[in-house]
Scaffold this motif. Sequence first.
Motif, PDB file in Angstrom:
ATOM      1  N   ILE A  93       0.829  -1.193   0.000  1.00 47.96           N
ATOM      2  CA  ILE A  93       0.000   0.000   0.000  1.00 47.96           C
ATOM      3  C   ILE A  93       0.867   1.248   0.000  1.00 47.96           C
ATOM      4  O   ILE A  93       1.919   1.294   0.656  1.00 47.96           O
ATOM      5  CB  ILE A  93      -0.962   0.008   1.215  1.00 47.96           C
ATOM      6  N   VAL A  94       0.448   2.248  -0.772  1.00 45.31           N
ATOM      7  CA  VAL A  94       1.128   3.535  -0.830  1.00 45.31           C
ATOM      8  C   VAL A  94       0.171   4.584  -0.286  1.00 45.31           C
ATOM      9  O   VAL A  94      -0.914   4.795  -0.848  1.00 45.31           O
ATOM     10  CB  VAL A  94       1.539   3.910  -2.271  1.00 45.31           C
ATOM     11  N   ASP A  95       0.554   5.200   0.822  1.00 44.49           N
ATOM     12  CA  ASP A  95      -0.252   6.275   1.404  1.00 44.49           C
ATOM     13  C   ASP A  95       0.330   7.597   0.913  1.00 44.49           C
ATOM     14  O   ASP A  95       1.520   7.863   1.083  1.00 44.49           O
ATOM     15  CB  ASP A  95      -0.211   6.198   2.926  1.00 44.49           C
ATOM     16  N   THR A  96      -0.479   8.420   0.281  1.00 42.50           N
ATOM     17  CA  THR A  96       0.000   9.674  -0.289  1.00 42.50           C
ATOM     18  C   THR A  96      -0.464  10.852   0.552  1.00 42.50           C
ATOM     19  O   THR A  96      -1.481  10.772   1.239  1.00 42.50           O
ATOM     20  CB  THR A  96      -0.513   9.864  -1.734  1.00 42.50           C
ATOM     21  N   PRO A  97       0.254  11.980   0.508  1.00 42.66           N
ATOM     22  CA  PRO A  97      -0.185  13.157   1.255  1.00 42.66           C
ATOM     23  C   PRO A  97      -1.560  13.616   0.802  1.00 42.66           C
ATOM     24  O   PRO A  97      -1.905  13.524  -0.376  1.00 42.66           O
ATOM     25  CB  PRO A  97       0.878  14.209   0.912  1.00 42.66           C
ATOM     26  N   GLY A  98      -2.367  14.116   1.738  1.00 49.98           N
ATOM     27  CA  GLY A  98      -3.665  14.676   1.368  1.00 49.98           C
ATOM     28  C   GLY A  98      -3.477  15.918   0.514  1.00 49.98           C
ATOM     29  O   GLY A  98      -2.476  16.619   0.619  1.00 49.98           O
ATOM     30  N   MET A  99      -4.436  16.198  -0.342  1.00 53.23           N
ATOM     31  CA  MET A  99      -4.297  17.352  -1.223  1.00 53.23           C
ATOM     32  C   MET A  99      -5.604  18.140  -1.299  1.00 53.23           C
ATOM     33  O   MET A  99      -6.679  17.568  -1.416  1.00 53.23           O
ATOM     34  CB  MET A  99      -3.841  16.918  -2.615  1.00 53.23           C
ATOM     35  N   ARG A 100      -5.467  19.451  -1.190  1.00 52.58           N
ATOM     36  CA  ARG A 100      -6.630  20.326  -1.301  1.00 52.58           C
ATOM     37  C   ARG A 100      -7.122  20.390  -2.745  1.00 52.58           C
ATOM     38  O   ARG A 100      -8.303  20.522  -3.011  1.00 52.58           O
ATOM     39  CB  ARG A 100      -6.264  21.744  -0.852  1.00 52.58           C
ATOM     40  N   GLU A 101      -6.166  20.310  -3.652  1.00 53.88           N
ATOM     41  CA  GLU A 101      -6.508  20.472  -5.067  1.00 53.88           C
ATOM     42  C   GLU A 101      -5.717  19.472  -5.893  1.00 53.88           C
ATOM     43  O   GLU A 101      -4.524  19.262  -5.653  1.00 53.88           O
ATOM     44  CB  GLU A 101      -6.182  21.904  -5.524  1.00 53.88           C
TER      45      GLU A 101
END
Length: 352
Positions: A248-256
């Motif tokens: 699994i790859v967890d990515t940073p949250g993104m507003r846009e």
Amino acid sequence: MNTPISLAELGWRPLFQQALTLDQLDSGVIARVLGVDRDRLLLRGEQSQWHEPLEKRWHDVAIDERPTVGDWVWLQPDIPGTLTLLPRQTLLQRVASGTEPKPQLLAANIDTLLIVSSCNADFNPARLERYLALAMEAGAMPVFVLTKADLSREVDHYREAAQTLHASTPVVVLNALDRSAVDQLKPWLAPGQTVAILGSSGVGKTTLTNTLLGEGRFSTAGIREQDAKGRHTTTARQMVHLPDGGWIVDTPGMRELRLGDASDGIDRVFDDIVELTRHCRFADCQHQGDQGCALAAALEQGTLDPDRLQRFLKLKRESQHAQQTVWERRKRYKAFGKMARSVQKAKNEKKR
């Protein structure tokens, strides 16, 4: 972590082997990129896991040609300069923020993209369609995951709203804190399979990752429930092994999420609208009230949602702009290269 593991368990596919010669297979090592720092890679091979220095030459190539999380590489560990990036099966990338947009790699060789939203004010059809287009452009299988089901009285509403965005995309509704989430997502977490989690801040991505891992490896932070705004809790992409054998790859949250050239992905998300455009009277119809426009006729008949049409047109314009930006950037690089060669030629002639 030096426990032996097979390439198949790492996610290896026979397709990747076609890029290597028999001599390379005998003389070097195949490894997968689990993490990327500016100056080094975290690699995992069959026998061990280690950090490999990332040579300066990689910072001089195009961004989308540099190693990223999930990539496969071949190298001779004791010989500098041998690191070779193998062809990718899929590549998730977005346009980074800035005045001169550049590609930002999210992950490579992803089998499934879990598009996470929550059953509250965070649910945004336009944003989810962007994630969907990103997945389809990359070639990864998209799955909608709606979290915080335990806190909502409108679960069925959100499930139906997600399903209407694209009928063939699975929708899973769950509580990210509940261990039953593992069973709900099990079809996409088989040994050797790689999934990435994508979504805005505060929707429960990191909580879900911790639940799937069976441990609180990554820190989490709450959200303001009145507007569902969250803080970034994941700051870097990394690929980790799940208890059942998947990755699994967890990515940073993104507003846009700014899309690049994702025209194919957009067309697949809005395949019903694309089918309608084939019935326009003129092939170059701009769908802005043009005579004989099939989309205008569908709007008048009430068979096409005007908001959905506007989202489609907006994404198409954004994709076309991205195509032009890439072309203009390559044109500038080509012009600069030509100028540099001319200057060098003049210097050489002066020395004669």
